[in-house]
Design a protein around this motif. Sequence first.
Motif, mmCIF file in Angstrom:
data_model
loop_
_atom_site.group_PDB
_atom_site.id
_atom_site.type_symbol
_atom_site.label_atom_id
_atom_site.label_comp_id
_atom_site.label_asym_id
_atom_site.label_seq_id
_atom_site.Cartn_x
_atom_site.Cartn_y
_atom_site.Cartn_z
ATOM 1 N N SER A 184 0.850 -1.189 0.000
ATOM 2 C CA SER A 184 0.000 0.000 0.000
ATOM 3 C C SER A 184 0.885 1.238 0.000
ATOM 4 C CB SER A 184 -0.937 -0.005 1.216
ATOM 5 O OG SER A 184 -0.168 -0.003 2.417
ATOM 6 N N ASP A 185 0.268 2.408 0.091
ATOM 7 C CA ASP A 185 1.020 3.654 0.121
ATOM 8 C C ASP A 185 2.056 3.634 1.245
ATOM 9 O OD1 ASP A 185 -0.517 4.575 -1.933
ATOM 10 O OD2 ASP A 185 -1.834 5.799 -0.683
ATOM 11 N N ASP A 195 6.528 -7.023 -15.240
ATOM 12 C CA ASP A 195 5.083 -6.901 -15.047
ATOM 13 C C ASP A 195 4.729 -6.616 -13.595
ATOM 14 O OD1 ASP A 195 4.709 -7.414 -17.732
ATOM 15 O OD2 ASP A 195 4.291 -9.551 -17.439
ATOM 16 N N GLY A 208 4.449 -2.747 -12.330
ATOM 17 C CA GLY A 208 3.209 -2.016 -12.507
ATOM 18 C C GLY A 208 2.162 -2.379 -11.483
ATOM 19 N N ASP A 209 2.080 -3.643 -11.132
ATOM 20 C CA ASP A 209 1.118 -4.098 -10.134
ATOM 21 C C ASP A 209 1.400 -3.456 -8.781
ATOM 22 O OD1 ASP A 209 -0.781 -5.436 -8.686
ATOM 23 O OD2 ASP A 209 -0.101 -7.442 -9.229
ATOM 24 N N ARG A 262 3.191 -0.706 -8.106
ATOM 25 C CA ARG A 262 2.991 0.752 -8.161
ATOM 26 C C ARG A 262 1.499 1.089 -8.141
ATOM 27 N NH1 ARG A 262 6.202 3.841 -12.614
ATOM 28 N NH2 ARG A 262 5.573 5.572 -11.259
ATOM 29 N N GLY A 263 0.698 0.240 -8.782
ATOM 30 C CA GLY A 263 -0.740 0.467 -8.777
ATOM 31 C C GLY A 263 -1.354 0.336 -7.396
ATOM 32 N N ARG A 264 -0.685 -0.371 -6.502
ATOM 33 C CA ARG A 264 -1.159 -0.518 -5.124
ATOM 34 C C ARG A 264 -0.577 0.542 -4.199
ATOM 35 N NH1 ARG A 264 -3.220 -5.842 -3.955
ATOM 36 N NH2 ARG A 264 -3.362 -7.092 -5.855
ATOM 37 N N GLY A 265 0.221 1.439 -4.738
ATOM 38 C CA GLY A 265 0.736 2.545 -3.950
ATOM 39 C C GLY A 265 2.189 2.431 -3.547
ATOM 40 N N ARG A 322 6.315 2.367 -3.805
ATOM 41 C CA ARG A 322 7.409 2.955 -4.575
ATOM 42 C C ARG A 322 8.372 1.827 -4.896
ATOM 43 N NH1 ARG A 322 10.665 8.506 -2.910
ATOM 44 N NH2 ARG A 322 11.432 8.968 -5.023
ATOM 45 N N ARG A 350 10.121 1.110 -15.877
ATOM 46 C CA ARG A 350 8.885 1.115 -15.090
ATOM 47 C C ARG A 350 9.117 1.433 -13.618
ATOM 48 N NH1 ARG A 350 6.093 -4.386 -17.641
ATOM 49 N NH2 ARG A 350 6.360 -3.762 -19.823
ATOM 50 N N ASP A 370 10.430 3.307 -10.147
ATOM 51 C CA ASP A 370 10.602 4.681 -9.685
ATOM 52 C C ASP A 370 12.082 5.034 -9.561
ATOM 53 O OD1 ASP A 370 7.755 5.542 -8.996
ATOM 54 O OD2 ASP A 370 7.920 3.662 -7.896
#
Length: 344
Positions: free
Chosen positions: A241-242, A262, A265-266, A268-271, A273, A286, A288
């Motif tokens: 999470s974040d 792959d 992206g998953d 990062r999509g959940r918050g 870094r 992809r 950070d």
Amino acid sequence: MAAEIAEQPAAARRTLDHLLPERDRLREVADGRRRVLLVARGSSDNAAIYGRYLLEVVAGVSAALAAPSVATHYRARLDLADTVVVSVSQSGSTTEIVETQAWARDCGAVTVGVTNVEGSPLASAADVALVTQAGPEVAVPATKTYLTQQVALAVLADALSDGGLAANLERVPDAVEGLLTTDVSDAAEVLAGADRVVVSGRGLLLGTALETALKMEETCLRPVRGYSYADLRHGPISVVSDGLVAVLVGAAHGPLAEPMADLVGDLRGRGARVLGIGGTAAFAERCDLHLAGPDLPETVEPIASIVPAQVMIEQMALRMGLDPDNPRGLEKVTSTEFDEKNRA
């Protein structure tokens, strides 16, 4: 720690020069044996994970990690007549590992000891001793001894295969040297300020990921979870999470390179870094933050891929006001309750 990280190119070269001539002896003792069982603790266990994958993928030999308590506590009797037992210990003096090697021989195995200390109990009792040439290691966190253990296990895999690894192994010292100057400042700063960190990798790079997590824990005194990519994809991904920093160790080549890209992206999509080490160009793009890995085939890439992580973690500790050479509460020789009992 920093000085010993910098010694790794020379340590790898010395170890290769010393151990490659042992391949004929390794083939001789392994003749007719169908399995390899690896015995280790701590960082040595992470090196053994690399050895296990390499033996199966390259040499086609069934390999597994032993549970030392089967020998030292349960005292089970196994039929190891078709097995090469490889015991891995930097000091060669960890009582539990030495006793497990003796148990394995009593169960019919031939034994190979991987250690950094000539004449240590592990080396002296093994049928073949693969003594790494890292030289004395003063800092508590293992760096050059861990890397040279991987070199030794790769020599073993080369001996039990068609010999195709040797040419790529010769490239490792230069690759290690090229990674010593990696700019880790941004990565170390981010990790020093992170409250939650997970590390993940898969396949031949899994040991590197687990060693990265272990080094971060013992050097920076912060709980860090190390996961296989496959395990992280299951239940543990729910904790992402974040505020979480995910360190992903990717392969530049091979069947698992694309899945690691792959995963970025998953996460990062959940918050999360994402800090990447190695991997493909798509993987790096992809993330950070990204640290370059070695330009090596996947089979020997893990030996050098730990280097950017080592440099980063040493700098992370300094930013946190910690002494990376002497982490609180740790000693150089791994101890278990079995070792403590036998010292009494």
